[in-house]
Motif scaffolding. Structure first.
Motif, PDB file in Angstrom:
ATOM      1  N   THR A 195       0.801  -1.233   0.000  1.00  0.00           N
ATOM      2  CA  THR A 195       0.000   0.000   0.000  1.00  0.00           C
ATOM      3  C   THR A 195       0.831   1.279   0.000  1.00  0.00           C
ATOM      4  O   THR A 195       0.297   2.359  -0.222  1.00  0.00           O
ATOM      5  N   GLN A 196       2.118   1.163   0.238  1.00  0.00           N
ATOM      6  CA  GLN A 196       2.954   2.360   0.292  1.00  0.00           C
ATOM      7  C   GLN A 196       2.947   3.116  -1.031  1.00  0.00           C
ATOM      8  O   GLN A 196       2.974   4.340  -1.072  1.00  0.00           O
ATOM      9  N   ILE A 197       2.852   2.384  -2.129  1.00  0.00           N
ATOM     10  CA  ILE A 197       2.898   2.993  -3.455  1.00  0.00           C
ATOM     11  C   ILE A 197       1.718   3.942  -3.683  1.00  0.00           C
ATOM     12  O   ILE A 197       1.851   4.948  -4.386  1.00  0.00           O
ATOM     13  N   LEU A 198       0.570   3.675  -3.058  1.00  0.00           N
ATOM     14  CA  LEU A 198      -0.588   4.554  -3.200  1.00  0.00           C
ATOM     15  C   LEU A 198      -0.243   5.956  -2.716  1.00  0.00           C
ATOM     16  O   LEU A 198      -0.538   6.958  -3.388  1.00  0.00           O
ATOM     17  N   GLY A 199       0.390   6.043  -1.563  1.00  0.00           N
ATOM     18  CA  GLY A 199       0.801   7.339  -1.031  1.00  0.00           C
ATOM     19  C   GLY A 199       1.827   8.019  -1.927  1.00  0.00           C
ATOM     20  O   GLY A 199       1.819   9.242  -2.092  1.00  0.00           O
ATOM     21  N   GLN A 200       2.700   7.221  -2.530  1.00  0.00           N
ATOM     22  CA  GLN A 200       3.730   7.782  -3.408  1.00  0.00           C
ATOM     23  C   GLN A 200       3.126   8.325  -4.697  1.00  0.00           C
ATOM     24  O   GLN A 200       3.573   9.351  -5.213  1.00  0.00           O
ATOM     25  N   VAL A 201       2.106   7.648  -5.229  1.00  0.00           N
ATOM     26  CA  VAL A 201       1.421   8.139  -6.427  1.00  0.00           C
ATOM     27  C   VAL A 201       0.680   9.438  -6.100  1.00  0.00           C
ATOM     28  O   VAL A 201       0.726  10.414  -6.872  1.00  0.00           O
ATOM     29  N   LYS A 202       0.004   9.465  -4.950  1.00  0.00           N
ATOM     30  CA  LYS A 202      -0.707  10.674  -4.533  1.00  0.00           C
ATOM     31  C   LYS A 202       0.271  11.839  -4.363  1.00  0.00           C
ATOM     32  O   LYS A 202      -0.026  12.977  -4.717  1.00  0.00           O
ATOM     33  N   ASP A 203       1.450  11.536  -3.832  1.00  0.00           N
ATOM     34  CA  ASP A 203       2.473  12.564  -3.641  1.00  0.00           C
ATOM     35  C   ASP A 203       2.972  13.089  -4.990  1.00  0.00           C
ATOM     36  O   ASP A 203       3.151  14.304  -5.167  1.00  0.00           O
ATOM     37  N   ALA A 204       3.179  12.184  -5.948  1.00  0.00           N
ATOM     38  CA  ALA A 204       3.622  12.594  -7.288  1.00  0.00           C
ATOM     39  C   ALA A 204       2.584  13.499  -7.944  1.00  0.00           C
ATOM     40  O   ALA A 204       2.918  14.514  -8.574  1.00  0.00           O
ATOM     41  N   TYR A 205       1.322  13.135  -7.786  1.00  0.00           N
ATOM     42  CA  TYR A 205       0.215  13.925  -8.339  1.00  0.00           C
ATOM     43  C   TYR A 205       0.152  15.305  -7.668  1.00  0.00           C
ATOM     44  O   TYR A 205      -0.012  16.334  -8.346  1.00  0.00           O
ATOM     45  N   ALA A 206       0.329  15.326  -6.343  1.00  0.00           N
ATOM     46  CA  ALA A 206       0.274  16.600  -5.610  1.00  0.00           C
ATOM     47  C   ALA A 206       1.415  17.531  -6.027  1.00  0.00           C
ATOM     48  O   ALA A 206       1.211  18.737  -6.225  1.00  0.00           O
ATOM     49  N   LYS A 207       2.608  16.975  -6.181  1.00  0.00           N
ATOM     50  CA  LYS A 207       3.760  17.803  -6.565  1.00  0.00           C
ATOM     51  C   LYS A 207       3.603  18.336  -7.984  1.00  0.00           C
ATOM     52  O   LYS A 207       3.981  19.474  -8.274  1.00  0.00           O
ATOM     53  N   ALA A 208       3.068  17.504  -8.867  1.00  0.00           N
ATOM     54  CA  ALA A 208       2.846  17.949 -10.242  1.00  0.00           C
ATOM     55  C   ALA A 208       1.770  19.032 -10.293  1.00  0.00           C
ATOM     56  O   ALA A 208       1.889  20.005 -11.045  1.00  0.00           O
ATOM     57  N   THR A 209       0.741  18.865  -9.478  1.00  0.00           N
ATOM     58  CA  THR A 209      -0.326  19.871  -9.411  1.00  0.00           C
ATOM     59  C   THR A 209       0.242  21.195  -8.918  1.00  0.00           C
ATOM     60  O   THR A 209      -0.052  22.263  -9.464  1.00  0.00           O
ATOM     61  N   GLU A 210       1.069  21.113  -7.882  1.00  0.00           N
ATOM     62  CA  GLU A 210       1.692  22.312  -7.317  1.00  0.00           C
ATOM     63  C   GLU A 210       2.604  22.996  -8.339  1.00  0.00           C
ATOM     64  O   GLU A 210       2.692  24.222  -8.387  1.00  0.00           O
ATOM     65  N   ALA A 211       3.250  22.181  -9.177  1.00  0.00           N
ATOM     66  CA  ALA A 211       4.168  22.728 -10.190  1.00  0.00           C
ATOM     67  C   ALA A 211       3.426  23.264 -11.411  1.00  0.00           C
ATOM     68  O   ALA A 211       4.029  23.857 -12.298  1.00  0.00           O
ATOM     69  N   GLY A 212       2.106  23.035 -11.463  1.00  0.00           N
ATOM     70  CA  GLY A 212       1.314  23.538 -12.580  1.00  0.00           C
ATOM     71  C   GLY A 212       1.413  22.700 -13.833  1.00  0.00           C
ATOM     72  O   GLY A 212       1.224  23.207 -14.948  1.00  0.00           O
ATOM     73  N   THR A 213       1.706  21.395 -13.675  1.00  0.00           N
ATOM     74  CA  THR A 213       1.840  20.527 -14.853  1.00  0.00           C
ATOM     75  C   THR A 213       0.705  19.501 -14.953  1.00  0.00           C
ATOM     76  O   THR A 213       0.839  18.495 -15.647  1.00  0.00           O
ATOM     77  N   VAL A 214      -0.386  19.755 -14.240  1.00  0.00           N
ATOM     78  CA  VAL A 214      -1.544  18.849 -14.291  1.00  0.00           C
ATOM     79  C   VAL A 214      -2.750  19.597 -14.846  1.00  0.00           C
ATOM     80  O   VAL A 214      -3.056  20.703 -14.408  1.00  0.00           O
TER      81      VAL A 214
END
Length: 453
Positions: free
Chosen positions: A119-138
């Motif tokens: 289940t750790q990967i779920l948090g890592q995917v959410k983190d990748a999505y959050a960082k991309a959103t913050e960077a304005g690439t989503v």
């Protein structure tokens, strides 16, 4: 013609490359920021998100052309990571469209992990999505894609027993220590690093009865906080040699870009230990511990790839549950694909509505200015509402049918036919737009004039 959004993923993982190759593509925080900025500033890439873990690095991107996206990502890897992409290319996998979508869903649910169902990967995917959103690439596609994949993964966790027994890389590390020592309650464990992996490892050690835990980190405050959660003690990074002399088990998971333990230092530690065996587990990528240390006597070093044997014992029970999990994935992927395909015909629907509205307004203005000029404002409003209702009713069935044929393999043919039928043309930015009534009359006049000649 309609512009189709291409979804592309380029990645490397534990199945395609050894840790020595994977660590070349591991991203630090600053490299992640630079990479997302690169994607944001290149018009060939519309959206981008980067997933980087100890077992995989994956770059997800959208754009108008798969080849352009791939070339830009390779350029980004070359510039940011300073690597020869031709050297690592044999270890990379590239997926597009349906296969890319399926891959993300599978990864997020832990079905592509070293430990099936972790289940750790779920948090890592959410983190990748959050960082991309913050960077304005989503944008809209990735908002829908990542949210749907997270929803699917949560369903897998609640509707199956695939993760009933804790099993992640950190858990596998502790299991390996247990196999070596038999029992852990009389052993001293040293944790190098105070990040998420270190916390997970400590939790598993605690569950296995380890009573003496030492946490060492470059930031002493973080080490204090983590050690306090599990009744352990913390120590300054500069005093790690003394801690190594005391420890039976060392689990290292720092974010350092270089080795934090080298052969010379460990040779000195072993002399002070008088040859007492020590068990080192390196679960960091890039690796924390110099593999040359394995040459020293009474040191047993395992890196993240060595955990495969421990992981294998957890797979048997999970495979049965994985069948159920994949059925859930299929449902969720289908739901996303319906949304995604429908988005492709949205410009067509919008153009059709604009055309109908343009005709409605033009004809209404003509009528209200001539034959219906004597109507009161209230009556004119009623007439306008009536015309709107008629247009919406006429378009209702065609719009539903357009959304249905978006899922058909011949959807491009249907779109082209409708564009021809309703005289919709491509605008300067590639979007569909209706010809205005005046333009149609001019075009018709030109044709008639040509026929007379």
């Amino acid at each position: 013609m309609l512009q189709v959004t291409e979804i592309v993923i380029i990645g490397i993982n534990h199945k395609t490359a050894h840790v020595e190759t994977r660590e070349k593509l591991a991203f630090s925080e600053s490299q992640l920021e630079r990479s997302l900025a690169f994607c944001r500033e290149n018009s060939g890439i519309s959206e981008c998100a980067i997933l980087t873990t100890c077992n995989r690095t994956e770059i997800y991107a959208t754009g108008a052309d798969q080849q352009t996206i791939t070339q830009l990502i390779m350029q980004m890897l070359s510039e940011v990571k300073g690597i020869d992409t031709d050297e690592v290319r044999p270890n990379l996998y590239i997926h597009a469209q349906e296969k890319a979508v399926e891959h993300l869903f599978t990864v997020t649910a832990g079905l592509d992990s070293m430990v099936l169902g972790e289940t750790q990967i779920l948090g890592q995917v959410k983190d990748a999505y959050a960082k991309a959103t913050e960077a304005g690439t989503v944008g809209s596609t990735f908002h829908a894609l990542f949210r749907q994949s997270v929803t699917a993964a949560k369903r897998v966790q609640t509707e199956t027993a695939i993760n009933q027994n804790a099993a992640s890389v950190s858990y596998a590390a502790v299991e390996l220590a247990k196999k070596i020592f038999g029992r852990l309650d009389n052993r001293t464990a040293l944790i190098l690093g105070a990040g998420k992996m270190s916390e997970l490892t400590l939790r598993h050690l605690y569950d296995q009865g380890v009573k003496k835990v030492i946490v060492v980190n470059r930031t002493k405050e973080r080490a204090d906080k983590l050690a306090a959660c599990f009744g352990g003690v913390s120590e300054y990074y500069e005093k790690r040699r003394d801690c190594l002399i005391q420890a039976d088990i060392v689990i290292s998971s720092t974010g350092a870009p270089h080795f934090v333990l080298d052969k010379e230092e460990m040779a000195s530690v072993m002399r002070a230990r008088r040859g007492k065996p020590i068990f080192l587990i390196d679960i960091a990528v890039p690796r924390d511990i110099d593999p040359k240390i394995n040459d020293l006597e009474n040191i047993y070093l395992y890196d993240i790839d060595d955990l495969q044997a421990v992981v294998a014992s957890n797979l048997k029970d999970r495979e049965h549950e994985a069948v159920k999990a994949r059925l859930i994935m299929k449902e969720e992927i289908s739901e996303f694909q319906i949304w995604f395909k429908t988005q492709e015909v949205t410009p067509l629907i919008a153009a059709l509505r604009r055309k109908a509205e343009s005709i409605r307004k033009t004809e209404l203005e003509v009528s209200l200015g001539k034959r219906l000029a004597n109507l009161s404002d209230k009556e004119k409003k009623h007439v306008e509402n009536l015309t709107k209702a008629i247009v919406n009713r006429i378009l209702r069935e065609p719009v539903l049918r357009i959304k249905e044929f978006a899922l058909d393999e011949n959807s491009d043919l249907y779109v082209a036919s409708l564009c021809q039928l309703f005289d919709l043309e491509e605008g300067p930015n590639g979007e569909l737009q209706p010809r205005l009534p005046q333009e149609q009359e001019e075009a018709a006049g030109s044709k008639a004039e040509g026929a007379h000649h």
